[in-house]
Design an enzyme around this catalytic site. Structure first.
Site, PDB file in Angstrom:
ATOM      1  N   PRO A  16      38.570  30.072  43.739  1.00  0.00           N
ATOM      2  CA  PRO A  16      38.956  29.069  44.568  1.00  0.00           C
ATOM      3  C   PRO A  16      39.227  28.640  45.958  1.00  0.00           C
ATOM      4  CG  PRO A  16      40.428  30.201  44.035  1.00  0.00           C
ATOM      5  CD  PRO A  16      38.936  31.519  43.782  1.00  0.00           C
ATOM      6  N   MET A  17      38.292  27.640  46.338  1.00  0.00           N
ATOM      7  CA  MET A  17      38.524  26.597  47.912  1.00  0.00           C
ATOM      8  C   MET A  17      38.827  25.095  48.279  1.00  0.00           C
ATOM      9  SD  MET A  17      34.837  29.254  49.289  1.00  0.00           S
ATOM     10  CE  MET A  17      33.869  28.255  47.664  1.00  0.00           C
ATOM     11  N   GLN A  70      44.335  26.894  39.017  1.00  0.00           N
ATOM     12  CA  GLN A  70      44.837  27.269  40.343  1.00  0.00           C
ATOM     13  C   GLN A  70      46.498  26.641  40.574  1.00  0.00           C
ATOM     14  OE1 GLN A  70      44.562  28.614  44.526  1.00  0.00           O
ATOM     15  NE2 GLN A  70      44.265  30.320  43.531  1.00  0.00           N
ATOM     16  N   CYS A 100      46.965  32.209  49.790  1.00  0.00           N
ATOM     17  CA  CYS A 100      46.497  30.757  50.598  1.00  0.00           C
ATOM     18  C   CYS A 100      47.278  31.341  52.324  1.00  0.00           C
ATOM     19  CB  CYS A 100      46.897  29.653  50.376  1.00  0.00           C
ATOM     20  SG  CYS A 100      46.156  28.449  51.454  1.00  0.00           S
ATOM     21  N   LYS A 139      46.794  35.410  42.649  1.00  0.00           N
ATOM     22  CA  LYS A 139      46.096  35.980  43.663  1.00  0.00           C
ATOM     23  C   LYS A 139      46.831  36.358  44.360  1.00  0.00           C
ATOM     24  CE  LYS A 139      40.901  34.523  45.556  1.00  0.00           C
ATOM     25  NZ  LYS A 139      41.588  34.470  47.282  1.00  0.00           N
ATOM     26  N   ASN A 200      37.941  40.623  46.153  1.00  0.00           N
ATOM     27  CA  ASN A 200      37.155  39.241  47.086  1.00  0.00           C
ATOM     28  C   ASN A 200      37.095  39.669  48.441  1.00  0.00           C
ATOM     29  OD1 ASN A 200      39.086  36.278  48.217  1.00  0.00           O
ATOM     30  ND2 ASN A 200      37.152  36.413  47.684  1.00  0.00           N
ATOM     31  N   GLY A 201      36.296  39.492  49.385  1.00  0.00           N
ATOM     32  CA  GLY A 201      36.598  39.416  50.790  1.00  0.00           C
ATOM     33  C   GLY A 201      34.961  40.314  50.788  1.00  0.00           C
TER      34      GLY A 201
END
Length: 320
Positions: A16-17, A70, A100, A139, A200-201
């Site tokens: 998600p972004m 989310q 975030c 997350k 993630n990353g």
């Protein structure tokens, strides 16, 4: 990988972004092979008040499913009621954003700020677990900063409160997206809990996704910035195609994406989205810097598409 009863049919999935993973882009990623898609973060209070912006974020195509929605917030009651709302809207999974790093979010005690108070976050997850009949996920980040690397503690708390899966972005809140993602933190979380962990990353190809799994033991991989301008990253066969085959696939995906944007959004916002995504799609085009400059000068969806197409057709130089 399974999250609760939800089957995730592929190794990698779209992260998600905010401002990016709207319905058109999520569907494109899904069609390219993403095993699951997740909505942009939705503020719980805004979702409950029927704010048009929140409703727009919650919109989705049936073909996207399974779909995670989310939530962003810090109030257990609001988040619980928002989770119920997500289920009514059709969410297959409810995800809590504890990662975030943006100051406008953490300054309000939301996102990665939740990792600073594990006890309070436990109450939030407890309320969400009680409200959600679908799988519940979270997350997280590596921690608030280098002096407070508590991903393992937060993950163990989340498992104790009944989450079905955990996604770990191992950078700290203070790092945001700079520096190299320390994958070792993902491995530490994997070894500390029994629920599935997604890493993630710093993943920019399926080869890197497979390497992350090998190095950390994570069950799946979430790709965010690596998918910008490259949603075909989720296509396992893409890397095996000849150069012209890759170009043809890219052309089809880009045209499909533009069509979905224009279908889904009103003209003003469609133009914003087209500029953003077409600029990313210039990666590998000859004279990409010049093309991006012209893209951001356009004033209509028709014009920006014409500009991009002129550069696309004038060059055969593409980077796979």
């Amino acid at each position: 990988m399974k999250i609760g009863a939800v089957e995730i049919p592929a190794l990698a999935r779209l992260a998600p972004m905010a401002g990016i993973t709207n319905a058109p882009f999520r569907l494109i990623a899904r069609e390219c092979g993403s095993g699951l898609t997740t909505s942009e973060e939705m503020d719980a209070a805004a979702l409950l008040t029927g704010h048009p912006f929140a409703d727009a974020i919650a919109a989705y195509y049936p073909a996207e499913r399974p779909l995670a929605m989310q939530l962003l917030g810090k109030d257990p009651d609001l988040l619980a009621r928002a989770a119920e709302r997500c289920q009514v809207l059709g969410a297959d999974i409810v995800d809590l954003n504890m990662g975030c790093p943006m100051p406008k979010i953490t300054g309000k005690g939301k996102g990665a700020a939740l990792m600073r108070d594990v006890a309070a976050s436990a109450l939030i997850l407890r309320a969400l677990r009680k409200a959600a009949s679908v799988p519940l996920t979270v997350k997280i980040r590596g921690g608030w900063d280098d002096e407070h690397l508590n991903a393992v503690e937060v993950a163990q708390m989340a498992e104790a409160e009944g989450v079905d899966a955990i996604t770990v972005h191992p950078r700290t809140r203070s790092q945001r997206f700079t520096g190299k993602a320390p994958w070792a933190i993902i491995r530490e979380v994997v070894e500390s809990v029994s629920v599935p962990v997604t890493g993630n990353g710093d993943v920019h190809s399926m080869a890197e996704a497979r390497r992350m799994v090998a190095e950390t033991g994570c069950a799946s991989v979430m790709i965010g910035r690596g998918a910008l301008g490259s949603p075909w990253i989720f296509d396992e066969s893409f890397e095996t195609l000849p150069r012209e085959g890759q170009r043809d696939l890219k052309a089809r995906v880009i045209a499909r994406h533009v069509s979905l944007i224009r279908e889904h959004f009103r003209e003003k916002y469609a133009l914003i989205q087209m500029k953003k995504h077409l600029a990313w799609y210039t990666e590998g085009l000859g004279h990409a810097t010049e093309c991006r400059a012209r893209i951001f000068q356009t004033r209509s969806p028709e014009e920006v598409w014409e500009v991009f197409q002129s550069y696309w057709t004038s060059t055969r130089v593409l980077v796979a």
